[in-house]
Design an enzyme around this catalytic site. Structure first.
Site, PDB file in Angstrom:
ATOM      1  CB  CYS A  65     -36.963  30.691  49.298  1.00 23.77           C
ATOM      2  SG  CYS A  65     -35.377  31.223  49.950  1.00 23.77           S
ATOM      3  CG  HIS A 104     -39.251  29.456  53.406  1.00 24.57           C
ATOM      4  ND1 HIS A 104     -39.303  28.387  52.547  1.00 24.57           N
ATOM      5  CD2 HIS A 104     -38.078  30.071  53.150  1.00 24.57           C
ATOM      6  CE1 HIS A 104     -38.203  28.361  51.809  1.00 24.57           C
ATOM      7  NE2 HIS A 104     -37.448  29.376  52.134  1.00 24.57           N
TER       8      HIS A 104
HETATM    9  N1  GLN Z   1     -30.030  29.148  48.059  1.00 24.29           N
HETATM   10  C1  GLN Z   1     -30.894  30.188  48.235  1.00 24.29           C
HETATM   11  C2  GLN Z   1     -30.392  31.302  49.124  1.00 24.29           C
HETATM   12  O1  GLN Z   1     -29.886  31.097  50.234  1.00 24.29           O
HETATM   13  C3  GLN Z   1     -32.260  29.691  48.592  1.00 24.29           C
HETATM   14  C4  GLN Z   1     -32.541  29.445  50.047  1.00 24.29           C
HETATM   15  C5  GLN Z   1     -33.936  28.911  50.332  1.00 24.29           C
HETATM   16  O2  GLN Z   1     -34.649  28.439  49.447  1.00 24.29           O
HETATM   17  N2  GLN Z   1     -34.317  28.946  51.601  1.00 24.29           N
HETATM   18  O3  GLN Z   1     -30.459  32.410  48.707  1.00 24.29           O
END
Ligand code: GLN
Length: 234
Positions: free
Chosen positions: A92, A191
């Site tokens: 992510c 995740h």
């Molecule tokens: N900031 C990023 C997004 O929302 C990453 C989010 C995350 O790592 N869960 O796209």
């Protein structure tokens, strides 16, 4: 005795939804096979030396700002590591910074380190939920996880997706692609933790890092976790 060196990049900043479980899975799957593990946590200001596997997790835009700046100092070294076929896994927010850049809704573009030919722009929706993808990289053919992102990632050039979305949104909700791969660099939105629920993919990464196929383990429990999520939106 076989030994493997694993670097966990910026765990104090990028580490949500159980991302640290990926490190645990890699470590335990080595130890269960008698492979010695050297695990180094790399934090802001630390030097980075050669490792076999580099892992970077996800986080909020705020933490990504600091990590984006710090990564620029290590861009040349990490590019060399990529080119000698070291293994990288980014989840992510970490995945976004392994591409060229992440453009948040508000504020400046956050530079990535271009290990992947990919870029990310914040979209108007937040994609939240379980994901199942189909992939040719492993025999059982599916990967499962949980996504929560508003960034939309697009792949270019020789960077390939890890797979195609069966349930969920993946890279951008439009092209049905999920994740990215170039050389042995992998990025994904999954995740939750990713590797404990996808033991075949954990072993695939270990095989790339070790240069040989690690002996099979009894993955009954891991497969129960995988199957419990596979194909399920809720
Ligand atoms: N900031 C990023 C997004 O929302 C990453 C989010 C995350 O790592 N869960 O796209």
């Amino acid at each position: 005795m076989t030994r493997i060196k694993i670097a966990h990049l910026y765990p104090k900043l990028l580490n949500i939804y159980g991302d640290g479980g990926n490190i645990l899975a890699l470590k335990k799957r080595c130890e269960w096979r008698g492979i010695e593990v050297e695990l180094d946590e790399i934090n802001i200001g630390d030097k980075i030396k050669e490792h076999d596997i580099y892992f970077i997790g996800g986080g909020q835009d705020l933490q990504q700002i600091e990590v984006s700046k710090e990564l620029q100092k290590h861009k040349d070294f990490l590019t060399q590591e990529r080119d000698r076929m070291a293994v990288f896994l980014g989840i992510c927010g970490g995945y976004q910074l392994m591409g060229h850049y992440y453009q948040p809704h508000n504020g400046e573009k956050l530079l990535g380190i271009s290990l992947l030919d990919a870029y990310t722009v914040a979209g108007d929706n937040r994609f939240i939920g379980n994901v199942t993808i189909k992939t040719d990289l492993i025999e059982n053919g599916t990967l499962v996880g949980f996504e929560n992102h508003s960034g939309l990632t697009y792949l270019e050039g020789e960077t390939e997706p890890i797979g195609t979305v069966l349930i969920g949104n993946g890279n951008n909700g439009g092209d049905k692609l999920e994740g990215a791969r170039f050389k042995n660099v992998f990025g994904t939105y999954l995740h939750g933790s990713f590797l404990p629920k996808n033991p075949q993919f954990a072993d695939y990464l270990l095989e790339l890092a070790l240069g040989f196929k690690p002996e099979p383990l009894d993955d009954k429990i891991e497969n129960l976790a995988h199957n419990a999520l596979r194909g399920k939106k809720y």
